[in-house]
Motif scaffolding. Sequence first.
Motif, short mmCIF file in Angstrom:
data_model
loop_
_atom_site.label_atom_id
_atom_site.label_comp_id
_atom_site.label_asym_id
_atom_site.label_seq_id
_atom_site.Cartn_x
_atom_site.Cartn_y
_atom_site.Cartn_z
N UNK A 147 42.94 62.96 96.23
CA UNK A 147 43.81 64.13 96.00
C UNK A 147 43.05 65.37 95.55
N UNK A 148 41.72 65.34 95.69
CA UNK A 148 40.91 66.52 95.34
C UNK A 148 39.98 66.84 96.51
N UNK A 149 39.73 68.10 96.69
CA UNK A 149 38.83 68.52 97.76
C UNK A 149 37.38 68.17 97.40
N UNK A 150 36.71 67.52 98.32
CA UNK A 150 35.28 67.24 98.17
C UNK A 150 34.56 68.02 99.25
N UNK A 151 33.75 68.98 98.85
CA UNK A 151 33.10 69.85 99.82
C UNK A 151 32.04 69.11 100.63
N UNK A 152 31.85 69.57 101.88
CA UNK A 152 30.89 68.93 102.77
C UNK A 152 29.48 68.94 102.19
N UNK A 153 29.14 70.05 101.53
CA UNK A 153 27.79 70.14 100.95
C UNK A 153 27.53 69.01 99.96
N UNK A 154 28.55 68.68 99.17
CA UNK A 154 28.41 67.60 98.18
C UNK A 154 28.21 66.26 98.89
N UNK A 155 28.99 66.03 99.95
CA UNK A 155 28.89 64.77 100.69
C UNK A 155 27.53 64.63 101.36
N UNK A 156 27.06 65.71 101.98
CA UNK A 156 25.77 65.67 102.67
C UNK A 156 24.62 65.44 101.68
N UNK A 157 24.69 66.08 100.54
CA UNK A 157 23.65 65.88 99.52
C UNK A 157 23.64 64.45 99.02
N UNK A 158 24.82 63.82 98.98
CA UNK A 158 24.91 62.44 98.51
C UNK A 158 24.40 61.44 99.55
N UNK A 159 24.83 61.60 100.81
CA UNK A 159 24.58 60.58 101.82
C UNK A 159 23.45 60.90 102.80
N UNK A 160 23.21 62.19 103.07
CA UNK A 160 22.18 62.55 104.05
C UNK A 160 21.27 63.66 103.50
N UNK A 161 20.67 63.44 102.36
CA UNK A 161 19.82 64.49 101.78
C UNK A 161 18.53 64.65 102.57
N UNK A 162 18.07 65.86 102.68
CA UNK A 162 16.76 66.11 103.26
C UNK A 162 16.69 66.10 104.77
N UNK A 163 17.84 66.01 105.47
CA UNK A 163 17.77 66.07 106.93
C UNK A 163 18.40 67.38 107.40
N UNK A 164 18.07 67.85 108.59
CA UNK A 164 18.62 69.13 109.09
C UNK A 164 20.15 69.16 109.01
N UNK A 165 20.68 70.32 108.64
CA UNK A 165 22.12 70.44 108.41
C UNK A 165 22.94 70.11 109.66
N UNK A 166 22.46 70.50 110.83
CA UNK A 166 23.21 70.23 112.07
C UNK A 166 23.33 68.72 112.31
N UNK A 167 22.23 68.00 112.07
CA UNK A 167 22.25 66.56 112.25
C UNK A 167 23.12 65.89 111.19
N UNK A 168 23.04 66.40 109.96
CA UNK A 168 23.84 65.84 108.86
C UNK A 168 25.33 66.02 109.13
N UNK A 169 25.71 67.19 109.63
CA UNK A 169 27.12 67.46 109.94
C UNK A 169 27.63 66.52 111.03
#
Length: 381
Positions: A172-194
Motif C-alpha cells: 500500500x506504499x509506493x516503492x520507487x524504481x530507483x530503490x528497487x534497482x539499487x536493491x536487486x540490480x546494483x551496478x548494471x546499466x540502467x536500461x538493462x536494469x529496467x
Amino acid sequence: MRALLIDDERLALKQLQTMLESEIGGVEVVGTCTDSLRAMGLATELKPDVIFLDITMPVVNGLEVGEQLSTTVPEAKIVFVTAHRNYAVEAFELEALDYIMKPIFPNRLRKTVERVRESLSKTEDVRPDSDWPTVCCFNQLMVEMPLKDRQVMKWRTGKAEELFAFLLHHRNRLVEMEVIIELLWPGIPISKALQQLYTTIYHIRQTLTNAGLHAITINSKRGESGGNGYVLTLEETRIDVVDWEDRIKQLRKPDISQIHEHERVLDMYKGDYLGDYPFLWAEHERERLRRIWLSHMHLVSQFLIEQGELNRAVLMNLQMQQRYPFDEDSYFTLMKLYDAMGKRYEVETQFNLLTVRWEEGLGAAVDEHITEWYLNWSGGK
C-alpha cells in the motif's frame, strides 16, 4: 468430517473406525494411533476436525495429551473415550466437546458426531473472512487457500520472489524504481536494469495469478517527487504475521481462565518473519516481531511459575532457548526453575551452556547479575 482416533487398544480403534465410517457415515478417519507421544505430532500433521482420544493411555495420560492438543491443534474438537466414568469432570474442565463411555453404542456415537458437526458449523460462522487466501510469511513465503493446505509459491527466479516479498513488506506504499534497482540490480546499466525489472514484475503477476491470489495487485504509479514506482495492494487477502500480531494485541493479562488462549496464540508464531531468506531489509521487522514473541513468552512463563506450573514453564523456556539461543533470560529462568526443582546438574548445565554460547558466539561475557547468582548458588566454585 476428518477424524483422528487415538487409543492404545488396536481392536478398539478398529471398532470405532468401522462405526464412524460405515454405521454413522459422513466421517473420514484420516489417522489412527496407539502411541500417546506420537499422537501430538500426528494431529499437527493431519489437522483433523475431531479427535477421539482414549483417556487411559500408557506413558502419557490421555487427559495430558488432550491438554497439549488443545494448544497445538486448537481448531480440532476433542472427544474423550474411556471405560471410567470418574474422569468426566476432568475431561470437561479441559473443554472437551464430549465424553463417551465404553462400550460405545451407535446411537450415542451418532449424537456425538452431530454435536461435532454443529460445533464446527458455529466455528465457521464466527469467521466471516475464512474464505480469504492467506500469504504466509513465517519462515518461508507460502500461500494458504481456503480449505487447502499451505503451499510454496513457485517463482520463476529468486529475484522475483525477493521483489514480491519487498513489495509486500511495503504494501500500500509506493516503492520507487530507483530503490528497487539499487536493491536487486546494483551496478548494471540502467536500461538493462529496467528491462530486468519489467520482466520480473511480469513474472510476479503470473505467479500470483497461478496461485489464485487475484486480490493482490501490483500497479505502476508516479510518486510525488516525479519518479515512477510500484504499489502492491491487497484486498480480501490475509497475512499471517499481521493476523498473529493482532491476536497478541487482543490478549489480556494472563489468568487461569484463558492461559490456554495465550499459549495457542504464541504457538501460531512458527518462526522468524521471512526467516528462510537472507533479506537484510527484513531484519528490522524480523527483530521487532521476535521481541514481541519473546516478551509475551516470558510473561506467560512468569505467570506459570507464579501458579506453581514449573514443568510447563520449563518447556516454554526451553522452546525460547531453542529458537533464540542468545536470549539470556531463558537460561537464567531455567537455572532458577531447576534450582527450585532440586535439579542441580541442570542448573550447572544451563550456566555452562550460556557461557559457551556467549563467549564463542558473541565474544562477550555473561551478564554480571547472572554470574553473581550462579556463584552464590554454587558456593563460589
